[in-house]
Design a protein around this motif. Sequence first.
Motif, PDB file in Angstrom:
ATOM      1  N   UNK A 128       5.197  -6.287  -2.084  1.00 52.12           N
ATOM      2  CA  UNK A 128       5.132  -7.001  -0.801  1.00 52.12           C
ATOM      3  C   UNK A 128       3.774  -6.812  -0.115  1.00 52.12           C
ATOM      4  N   UNK A 129       3.262  -5.578  -0.107  1.00 52.05           N
ATOM      5  CA  UNK A 129       1.970  -5.396   0.579  1.00 52.05           C
ATOM      6  C   UNK A 129       0.847  -6.075  -0.219  1.00 52.05           C
ATOM      7  N   UNK A 179      11.063 -13.383   1.655  1.00 54.56           N
ATOM      8  CA  UNK A 179      11.709 -12.913   2.877  1.00 54.56           C
ATOM      9  C   UNK A 179      10.893 -11.827   3.573  1.00 54.56           C
ATOM     10  N   UNK A 180      10.335 -10.930   2.771  1.00 51.89           N
ATOM     11  CA  UNK A 180       9.531  -9.843   3.347  1.00 51.89           C
ATOM     12  C   UNK A 180       8.291 -10.410   4.041  1.00 51.89           C
ATOM     13  N   UNK A 181       7.616 -11.352   3.375  1.00 51.63           N
ATOM     14  CA  UNK A 181       6.411 -11.942   3.962  1.00 51.63           C
ATOM     15  C   UNK A 181       6.748 -12.688   5.248  1.00 51.63           C
ATOM     16  N   UNK A 192       6.351  -4.733   9.416  1.00 54.51           N
ATOM     17  CA  UNK A 192       7.540  -5.596   9.374  1.00 54.51           C
ATOM     18  C   UNK A 192       7.814  -6.037   7.937  1.00 54.51           C
ATOM     19  N   UNK A 193       6.750  -6.349   7.218  1.00 60.64           N
ATOM     20  CA  UNK A 193       6.890  -6.745   5.807  1.00 60.64           C
ATOM     21  C   UNK A 193       7.470  -5.582   5.002  1.00 60.64           C
ATOM     22  N   UNK A 232       0.917  -9.792   0.549  1.00 58.00           N
ATOM     23  CA  UNK A 232       0.371 -10.186   1.858  1.00 58.00           C
ATOM     24  C   UNK A 232      -1.075 -10.679   1.700  1.00 58.00           C
ATOM     25  N   UNK A 277       2.604  -6.363  11.761  1.00 56.74           N
ATOM     26  CA  UNK A 277       3.083  -7.363  10.802  1.00 56.74           C
ATOM     27  C   UNK A 277       3.279  -6.718   9.428  1.00 56.74           C
ATOM     28  N   UNK A 278       2.314  -5.889   9.042  1.00 53.33           N
ATOM     29  CA  UNK A 278       2.425  -5.237   7.735  1.00 53.33           C
ATOM     30  C   UNK A 278       3.678  -4.356   7.683  1.00 53.33           C
ATOM     31  N   UNK A 281       4.290 -14.720   7.399  1.00 50.28           N
ATOM     32  CA  UNK A 281       3.495 -15.317   6.323  1.00 50.28           C
ATOM     33  C   UNK A 281       4.383 -15.981   5.282  1.00 50.28           C
ATOM     34  N   UNK A 297       8.961 -11.977   7.359  1.00 47.88           N
ATOM     35  CA  UNK A 297       9.108 -10.997   8.448  1.00 47.88           C
ATOM     36  C   UNK A 297       7.753 -10.682   9.079  1.00 47.88           C
ATOM     37  N   UNK A 298       6.688 -10.869   8.316  1.00 45.66           N
ATOM     38  CA  UNK A 298       5.341 -10.644   8.839  1.00 45.66           C
ATOM     39  C   UNK A 298       4.647 -11.945   9.207  1.00 45.66           C
ATOM     40  N   UNK A 310       8.377  -2.895  -2.084  1.00 41.51           N
ATOM     41  CA  UNK A 310       7.414  -2.710  -0.994  1.00 41.51           C
ATOM     42  C   UNK A 310       5.991  -2.801  -1.520  1.00 41.51           C
ATOM     43  N   UNK A 370      12.950 -12.310  -2.629  1.00 45.37           N
ATOM     44  CA  UNK A 370      12.866 -11.151  -1.732  1.00 45.37           C
ATOM     45  C   UNK A 370      11.458 -10.970  -1.165  1.00 45.37           C
ATOM     46  N   UNK A 412      15.574  -4.656   1.421  1.00 44.81           N
ATOM     47  CA  UNK A 412      15.981  -5.528   0.306  1.00 44.81           C
ATOM     48  C   UNK A 412      15.755  -4.851  -1.042  1.00 44.81           C
ATOM     49  N   UNK A 432      11.168  -4.940   5.867  1.00 48.08           N
ATOM     50  CA  UNK A 432      12.052  -5.947   5.275  1.00 48.08           C
ATOM     51  C   UNK A 432      12.200  -5.692   3.770  1.00 48.08           C
ATOM     52  N   UNK A 433      11.075  -5.392   3.127  1.00 49.76           N
ATOM     53  CA  UNK A 433      11.116  -5.136   1.683  1.00 49.76           C
ATOM     54  C   UNK A 433      11.961  -3.901   1.387  1.00 49.76           C
TER      55      UNK A 433
END
Lengths: 299, 190
Positions: free
Chosen positions: A57-58, A103-105, B180-181, A61, B177-178, A110, A107-108, A54, A100, B188, B184-185
């Motif tokens: 992931x942030x 995939x996370x991006x 959602x990211x 972004x 959106x953030x 991007x 979902x947003x 996570x 991964x 996973x 998802x993370x």
Amino acid sequence: MKYTYYPGCSVKATANLYQESIDSVTPLLGIELEELEDWNCCGATAYMSVRELMSFAISARNLALAEKHHRDIVTPCSACYLVLKKTNQYFADYPNLRKKLGQALEAGGLSYSGNTRVRHILNVIVNDVGMEKIAGLVKKKLKGLNVAPYYGCQIVRPHYYGCGADEENIDDPDNPVSMDRLIEATGATCVKYSMKTKCCGSSLMGTEEKQAMKLCMEILADAESNGAHCIVTICPLCQMNLDVYQSKVNRLFGTKFNIPVIYFTQLIGLALDRPAKELGLGRLAVKMTRPMKQILQGA
Amino acid sequence: MNTHKLKQKAIDKDFLDEIAHLPGGERIIDCFQCGTCSGSCPTAHVMDHTPRRLFAMVKAGFREDVLNSNTYWYCTSCYICTVRCPRQIKITDVMYALKRIALKERYVRRKNAAGAFYSSFVDIVERDGRSFEPELMVRFMLKTDPTLLLKNAVLGLKLMKHGRLPIRRNRIKARNELRAIIRKAKSESL
């Protein structure tokens, strides 16, 4: 020279004086900063301590948002710099993580292909603007001012992640010199001391205050005993710890430090003869001392 | 440094594997106990076990003792050990991993306030997309020791006097959106 600017949360809050000095000097140096729209927190050291994927992931972004502009992303904060750069490095090195993160991006809404180059604003000023140009722009030579460059830790450590000092990496991880050269370009004297990349305690100041204050005390003592009038830094957390906590350090250790801790962009601003107020110098907890003011007036 | 005897009775043979499978932890097996990490670490003097010793404990399977130590909570993420390690072990990342395991398995002791600080930070960032320092500090103090609020009032006032204490939260627009990211993370998670 145009860059995508990633300010980070601190310069929008407790480090607003950093932002003020950046706003003041960058146009004079020919740097154009366009703030990344709707950027989010990089995660700093805290997020990584709780969740790994996570956290990446942030951070990613921001890199994904910046990639659309095809320009380097530039940040004034050492923690943001390290985290964004490390995200890039891990994105490249670990295919499983890359998948991964992708995939996370997604979902947003991007996507990221790993092409955003991350740079610290010190690097941009030292390498893209260059010492010659800065020395030529100096209106007020800061002769007689002894300045201790404090790099702190995170700005020089991504060296490891980037594997070698290049345009993107700032300097040597143990003995960096880019800010030393900058100090000399302003006409000031660069103080040689051993603590320039020793950690200030960073966020331990929030949780283990005494230990962090001990680290700050050692940095302040080393700078002072080597004759520094002031310390110059490049990181919001270092500045906060060394400046705002300096009186508390004095109470805890019985010391009498009175050393202003300013941002390197404020130092450049002084040499370019910008007014102190415009540079946010009024916001320092430890005010500019009399010897310092006398040197600045005499300059 | 505390040199007390290790308390754990049974050796956890899987612990080394657990750490070695994390991104950054692959090379822990290569540690040859040179002590460069401990000699470089700015906070080694307050750690129950220095980083060098901790790595020996990881390799020997002292999972309980490792997680019960304060060592990794004192890591400031300065990365000097990682930069200097002659075996290229990403030591800082191993420390992060230990923090995460400890938080997940509730090894966090009250006196180690870092956990409370980190989770307050994460809560705010997940809600707003950006950090908000005044709220972070207040939340943290309420969670750990509310008297800190009084003890740090002067500092807060000092920041306020110099216009360095923001009053309004700084929220991003694309919060959905953030999230959602992040969701998802999370699903996973490695």
